[in-house]
Design an enzyme around this catalytic site. Structure first.
Site, PDB file in Angstrom:
ATOM      1  N   TYR A  72       0.762  -1.162  -0.024  1.00  0.00           N
ATOM      2  CA  TYR A  72      -0.033  -0.014  -0.078  1.00  0.00           C
ATOM      3  C   TYR A  72       0.891   1.253  -0.012  1.00  0.00           C
ATOM      4  O   TYR A  72       1.797   1.438   0.764  1.00  0.00           O
ATOM      5  CB  TYR A  72      -0.928  -0.027   1.221  1.00  0.00           C
ATOM      6  CG  TYR A  72      -1.449   1.353   1.483  1.00  0.00           C
ATOM      7  CD1 TYR A  72      -2.710   1.793   0.569  1.00  0.00           C
ATOM      8  CD2 TYR A  72      -1.097   2.332   2.436  1.00  0.00           C
ATOM      9  CE1 TYR A  72      -3.045   2.858   0.802  1.00  0.00           C
ATOM     10  CE2 TYR A  72      -1.534   3.353   2.494  1.00  0.00           C
ATOM     11  CZ  TYR A  72      -2.666   4.057   1.587  1.00  0.00           C
ATOM     12  OH  TYR A  72      -3.211   5.107   1.948  1.00  0.00           O
ATOM     13  N   GLY A  79      -4.909   5.774   0.015  1.00  0.00           N
ATOM     14  CA  GLY A  79      -6.492   5.928   0.333  1.00  0.00           C
ATOM     15  C   GLY A  79      -7.670   5.029  -0.246  1.00  0.00           C
ATOM     16  O   GLY A  79      -7.039   3.786  -0.574  1.00  0.00           O
TER      17      GLY A  79
END
Length: 534
Positions: A72, A79
Site C-alpha cells: 500500500y 487511500g
C-alpha cells in the site's frame, strides 16, 4: 520574496549542549520541548541494532519491489485509491505526488517553535525503525533541526487519521527542496536555505513520503507543549489560590493535612500541601470571620487536583504515542513483514487533548470566580472596591481592576466554549475510506487555545492577588514577615515590575508580560523542601 517575521531572529542551535539521541531508548516530552526551544541539538544513535533495523527496512522494500510485491502506498494509490496498481516505472514519482496534492493547508502557520517540535516528533517515530526510511532521510531531518530550518506548516487541514497528512506534507515538501521554511527570523524558499548549508534535497524512496506524512506527529508535538504548560498551571493556580486566601483573609484550616488525608487523591493532596505551605499554616494558622470560605477558595485543591491527578496519564499516553511507529504500512525489515493497519489514528492524543482542555478551562473558571470575590465589597472582607489602592479623596474616579475582571470573564467564557470535545466530531471523508477519524489535531489546537486563554486569566489573577495582599500588608492586616520566603520573594519581584494601582493606568502591556512569563515558567514553584512533601 523574503518576508521578515515579527517574532524576531531565531538563534542557531548550540552544539555545546548535550545531544538528544534518536534511535535508542525513549524520548520524553521534556526532550521534545527542549528541542523545540532550541535548548538541545539532536543526533542519531550509533547503536548497531538501530542501524540494522533502518538498513533492513530499506533492503526489504527494495527486494519486494524487485519481486513486484503489492505494498500500500508504494505500488498502489493512496487511500480509497488502494485498488489502483501503480506501474513500477512510476513508483518513484508517487511520493512526490503525495507531497504535492496535499499542499492545500490553510490558516495560520505553526510557530517555528511548534515546527521544531513537529520535526522532532516525526524523527522520533521514524527512528523506531519500522517505517522503511533511509538514513539519508533521517540525517536530513537531524540537519533541519540543528540548523533551525523549520517548514512553514499551515495549522488547518488535518482530521487526525490518516494521520496529519496535509500539515506533514509541508515537512516532506521542504525535505525535497520545495515550499518555504522559517530560518533566522525570515520565511525563505526551502531549497535556498538548504543550499546555504550544503544540504541536498532528498529523493524520496518508495514509502518515504507516506512515512513522513501518514502519522500523528503534529498532534503529538502540540500535546507535548500543552502538557508542559498545563503542568505549570497547576502550580501557579495553587500559588494564586494561596495569595487569594491571604487577600480575602481566608481560613487556612481548609487545607489541613488531616482533612486531606481522608480523601487520598495524590494530586489533590499535593495541591493542598502547596497551598498549606504558602499559607504558612503550621506557624501562622489563620481563621476566617466565616467558618467556611466560598468554594473557589475552599475547594481549590479539589478543582486544581483534577488536572494534577490526570497529568501522569497524560504524560504516559503522549509519550507512548511519541515513541511509537505510527504510520502505515509498518515495515519489519528484519522479520521481512509488511503489516497494513491503522497506527496513524490519533485517538489517544485526541482523548488526552479533549480531557486536558476541559480540566484547564476549569482553572480559568476557578480564577474568574476568585477575581469576582476580590473585586466585590460584598465578598472581599473589607478590601476596597475593585482592589483600587486610590487615596480616599481619589476613590471616586479610580476603578482599579474593574475592566480586568470583565476581561477575565470574557477569556473564561471563550475557554469554556472550546471544551466541546473535538474527538466526537468525526467526519467520513476521502470516498468513505477515512470513514472514522480522530480529530486529534483539532483537539490539540483547541487545547492550546484554551491554555492561552487560561494563562491570560491566570496572569490577570496574579496581578490582582498580589495587589490584594499588598493592601492587607499596607493596612497592617497581614504581616509580611509571617509569609514564607518564597512568597516574600515573589511578591517583591511582582511589585518591582508592577507598581500598585493607585491611579488607573492601561494594563495591557503588563498583562502581556505576565502571560509571557507564565509560558516561560519564569517563577520556580514548589521545590522539594515544601510542606507538600511532608
Amino acid at each position: 520574496m523574503t518576508a521578515v517575521l515579527e517574532t524576531g531572529l531565531s538563534q542557531p542551535a548550540q552544539t555545546a549542549k548535550p545531544v538528544i539521541s534518536f534511535g535508542k531508548g525513549r524520548i520524553s516530552i521534556e526532550q521534545i520541548n527542549a528541542i523545540a526551544g532550541q535548548a538541545a541539538p539532536v543526533g542519531l544513535s550509533d547503536d548497531a541494532h538501530f542501524a540494522e533495523k533502518i538498513n533492513a527496512g530499506v533492503a526489504f522494500l527494495d527486494k519486494l519491489l524487485q519481486e513486484d510485491g503489492v505494498i500500500y502506498g508504494v505500488t498502489t494509490g493512496y487511500g480509497d485509491s488502494v485498488t489502483v496498481k501503480v506501474p513500477l516505472s512510476q513508483v518513484y514519482e508517487l511520493p512526490i505526488h503525495l507531497t504535492r496534492f496535499h499542499g492545500c493547508g490553510l490558516g495560520e502557520h505553526f510557530t517555528p517553535e511548534q515546527g521544531r517540535a513537529i520535526l522532532a516528533t516525526r524523527l522520533c517515530s521514524l527512528s523506531q525503525g519500522y517505517s522503511g526510511v533511509s538514513f539519508e532521510l533521517l540525517n536530513l531531518l537531524v540537519a533541519f533541526l540543528n540548523h533551525d530550518i523549520v517548514p512553514c506548516i499551515p495549522q488547518e487541514g488535518s482530521v487526525g487519521a490518516s494521520g496529519d497528512l496535509t500539515p506533514l506534507s509541508y515537512v516532506a515538501a521542504a525535505l525535497i527542496g520545495e515550499r518555504d521554511v522559517f530560518h533566522q527570523g525570515q520565511i525563505r524558499p526551502a531549497a535556498e536555505v538548504m543550499a546555504a548549508y550544503g544540504l541536498n534535497p532528498v529523493t524520496l524512496r518508495p514509502k518515504e513520503g507516506l512515512a513522513i506524512m501518514n502519522g500523528t506527529a503534529v498532534m503529538t508535538a502540540l500535546a507535548c507543549q500543552a502538557y508542559q504548560r498545563a503542568e505549570y498551571l497547576t502550580r501557579m493556580s495553587s500559588r494564586i489560590t494561596a495569595l487569594a486566601s491571604l487577600a480575602l483573609q481566608g481560613n487556612s484550616h481548609h487545607f489541613d493535612d488531616i482533612l486531606f488525608s481522608v480523601k487520598p487523591h495524590q494530586g489533590q493532596n499535593e495541591v493542598a500541601g502547596w497551598i498549606r505551605h504558602d499559607l504558612n499554616h503550621y506557624e501562622h494558622p489563620r481563621n476566617s470571620s466565616r467558618l467556611q470560605d466560598r468554594y473557589s477558595i475552599r475547594c481549590a485543591p479539589h478543582i486544581i487536583g483534577v488536572l494534577r491527578d490526570a497529568l501522569p496519564w497524560f504524560k504516559q499516553t503522549i509519550e507512548n504515542e511519541l515513541n511509537s511507529a505510527n504510520d502505515n504500512p509498518i515495515i519489519d525489515g528484519i522479520g521481512e513483514h509488511v503489516l497494513h493497519g491503522g497506527h496513524f489514528y490519533g485517538g489517544h492524543i485526541a482523548m488526552v487533548m479533549d480531557t486536558m482542555k476541559t480540566a484547564v478551562a476549569n482553572l480559568a473558571d476557578l480564577h474568574d470566580r476568585q477575581m469576582a470575590l476580590l473585586m466585590d465589597t460584598k465578598f472581599n472582607n473589607g478590601l476596597p472596591s475593585n482592589l483600587s489602592a486610590a487615596t480616599p479623596e481619589r476613590r471616586y474616579i479610580n476603578h482599579g481592576f474593574k475592566a480586568v475582571q470583565i476581561g477575565c470573564s470574557a477569556w473564561t467564557a471563550e475557554a469554556l466554549k472550546l471544551t466541546m470535545p473535538a474527538s466526537v466530531f468525526s467526519r467520513s471523508t476521502e470516498c468513505h475510506n477515512q470513514d472514522k477519524v480522530s480529530m486529534g489535531t483539532i483537539a490539540a489546537r483547541d487545547c492550546l487555545r484554551v491554555l492561552q486563554l487560561t494563562e491570560q486569566v491566570v496572569a490577570a489573577s496574579l496581578l490582582a492577588v498580589q495587589q490584594g495582599v499588598q493592601l492587607r500588608i499596607a493596612r497592617g492586616e497581614l504581616c509580611f514577615s509571617s509569609l514564607t520566603a518564597e512568597l516574600q520573594q515573589m511578591l517583591h519581584s511582582l511589585q518591582q515590575q508592577h507598581a500598585q494601582i493607585s491611579e488607573d493606568r492601561p494594563l495591557e502591556a503588563e498583562l502581556r508580560l505576565l502571560v509571557t512569563q507564565l509560558q516561560q515558567q519564569h517563577w520556580p514553584l514548589y521545590q522539594e523542601n515544601t510542606d507538600a512533601q511532608r
